[in-house]
Design a protein around this motif. Structure first.
Motif, mmCIF file in Angstrom:
data_model
loop_
_atom_site.group_PDB
_atom_site.id
_atom_site.type_symbol
_atom_site.label_atom_id
_atom_site.label_comp_id
_atom_site.label_asym_id
_atom_site.label_seq_id
_atom_site.Cartn_x
_atom_site.Cartn_y
_atom_site.Cartn_z
ATOM 1 N N ALA A 120 -10.139 2.286 -5.260
ATOM 2 C CA ALA A 120 -8.724 1.946 -5.420
ATOM 3 C C ALA A 120 -7.886 3.077 -4.834
ATOM 4 C CB ALA A 120 -8.385 1.735 -6.889
ATOM 5 N N ARG A 121 -6.976 2.724 -3.960
ATOM 6 C CA ARG A 121 -6.120 3.733 -3.343
ATOM 7 C C ARG A 121 -4.686 3.212 -3.283
ATOM 8 N NH1 ARG A 121 -10.800 4.940 0.946
ATOM 9 N NH2 ARG A 121 -11.799 6.682 -0.120
ATOM 10 N N GLY A 161 -1.018 -0.221 -1.375
ATOM 11 C CA GLY A 161 -2.382 0.233 -1.600
ATOM 12 C C GLY A 161 -3.376 -0.911 -1.516
ATOM 13 N N TYR A 162 -4.603 -0.601 -1.867
ATOM 14 C CA TYR A 162 -5.643 -1.625 -1.831
ATOM 15 C C TYR A 162 -6.721 -1.309 -2.865
ATOM 16 C CZ TYR A 162 -8.680 1.596 0.804
ATOM 17 O OH TYR A 162 -9.449 2.666 1.190
ATOM 18 N N ASP A 168 -7.307 7.540 4.904
ATOM 19 C CA ASP A 168 -5.997 8.126 5.195
ATOM 20 C C ASP A 168 -4.940 7.179 4.639
ATOM 21 O OD1 ASP A 168 -3.631 9.110 6.216
ATOM 22 O OD2 ASP A 168 -4.415 9.464 8.232
ATOM 23 N N ILE A 169 -4.608 7.366 3.360
ATOM 24 C CA ILE A 169 -3.777 6.367 2.689
ATOM 25 C C ILE A 169 -2.368 6.272 3.265
ATOM 26 C CG2 ILE A 169 -3.103 7.902 0.786
ATOM 27 C CD1 ILE A 169 -3.776 4.092 0.622
ATOM 28 N N ARG A 216 1.291 2.510 5.767
ATOM 29 C CA ARG A 216 2.192 2.152 6.865
ATOM 30 C C ARG A 216 1.735 0.853 7.543
ATOM 31 N NH1 ARG A 216 5.742 5.814 9.285
ATOM 32 N NH2 ARG A 216 5.831 7.900 8.352
ATOM 33 N N ALA A 217 0.442 0.723 7.749
ATOM 34 C CA ALA A 217 -0.092 -0.472 8.410
ATOM 35 C C ALA A 217 0.111 -1.717 7.556
ATOM 36 C CB ALA A 217 -1.576 -0.276 8.714
ATOM 37 N N ILE A 218 -0.010 -1.575 6.248
ATOM 38 C CA ILE A 218 0.146 -2.724 5.351
ATOM 39 C C ILE A 218 1.554 -3.306 5.440
ATOM 40 C CG2 ILE A 218 0.255 -3.402 2.912
ATOM 41 C CD1 ILE A 218 -2.055 -1.458 2.403
#
Length: 288
Positions: free
Chosen positions: A154-155, A170-171, A197-198, A203-205
């Motif tokens: 979990a991040r 997060g995911y 690299d959270i 940012r990508a999410i």
């Protein structure tokens, strides 16, 4: 991927066809932004509250989507609290509480994370873990393992440009009972290599949680099982304010009425101000 600040917050969930993994990817930027704006905080307080709120939403989506879940981080020596409050309707809110003289609620060694799940009966299930050096993400994994017996990665995280929130989310990758050694090895390697690299992941999410979901489950057939809208929302109301005042002793209510001045009570979560005239207090005397 380009960021899209105007995109609504949402979470997507999928399960692999072989029953090995469940994955949740969520964007919480607007929910977090409105929460930290309402609390009027910046710096580490804003970053830590962002992670606590996102983490609380992630726990609710994983363990109790139809229940209210509250995540509370208490600073070392019980000095200050950070609160995330996530509801089944997709709304969530955050709160920081600091004793006089305390500027920052620390998540350094000595801080603890408490997760509380409110059941329909009113009973509360509670689990507590220490916040490790890896921060809120590490505390979430510790909570899932110790309190829920779930092995997971979990991040959660956030990105700021100065004091302005750019991205939050997060995911979670949950290992289901059917997992075998081969896909587990592949997934662990992928997460460590491409998704540790959270800030980059968060940012990508922002562009498309579905695309990030597909990247995490690359070459693993899966079925998308849920697409959940998320938003900032506060459940305060004048009725709730009056209900809290009803717990005061009768003499205190009479004193408030005798002042002939309206009460102005501010919601700690959203900063909305409620004006309560003395006449509205009269009905409380029969229940006090």
């Amino acid at each position: 991927m380009a960021e899209s600040e105007a995109s609504p917050d949402r979470a997507v969930t999928a399960v692999t066809h072989d029953g090995a993994f469940r994955v949740i990817v969520m964007r919480t930027t607007e929910t977090v932004r409105r929460s930290i704006d309402a609390q009027e905080i910046t710096g580490d307080n804003a970053k830590n509250l962002a992670d606590v709120l996102s983490g609380t939403i992630l726990v609710r989506l994983t363990m109790a989507p139809t229940y209210r879940v509250q995540g509370i981080v208490r600073g070392p020596d019980q000095r200050g609290t950070l609160v995330g409050d996530s509801h089944p309707d997709g709304s969530a809110r955050g709160l920081i509480q600091r004793p006089k003289g305390l500027d920052e609620v620390s998540i350094e060694p000595g801080a603890v994370l408490v997760m509380m799940r409110t059941l329909p009966t009113g009973a509360v299930n509670q689990g507590m873990v220490e916040v490790p050096a890896s921060g809120i993400s590490g505390a979430l994994m510790g909570y899932f393992q110790s309190s829920e017996q779930i092995t997971s990665v979990a991040r959660v995280g956030c990105v700021f440009d100065g004091d302005e929130l750019v991205a939050a989310g997060g995911y979670l990758v949950q290992l289901l009972p059917e997992v075998s050694r081969a896909p587990l090895a592949v997934m662990t390697e992928r997460l460590d290599a491409d998704f540790s690299d959270i800030p980059k992941v968060v940012r990508a999410i922002q562009s498309d949680p579905d695309e990030m979901l597909s990247e995490i489950l690359w070459q693993m057939p899966f079925e998308k099982t849920q697409d959940t809208a998320l938003r900032f929302g506060c459940h305060c109301s004048s009725v709730r304010v009056l209900s809290s005042l009803a717990t005061l002793p009768r003499t205190d209510i009479e004193d408030l009425m005798s002042s002939e001045e309206s009460l102005h009570i501010t919601c700690d979560y959203c900063s909305k101000v409620y004006e309560i005239p003395p006449s509205a207090l009269a009905g409380l005397l029969s229940t006090s």
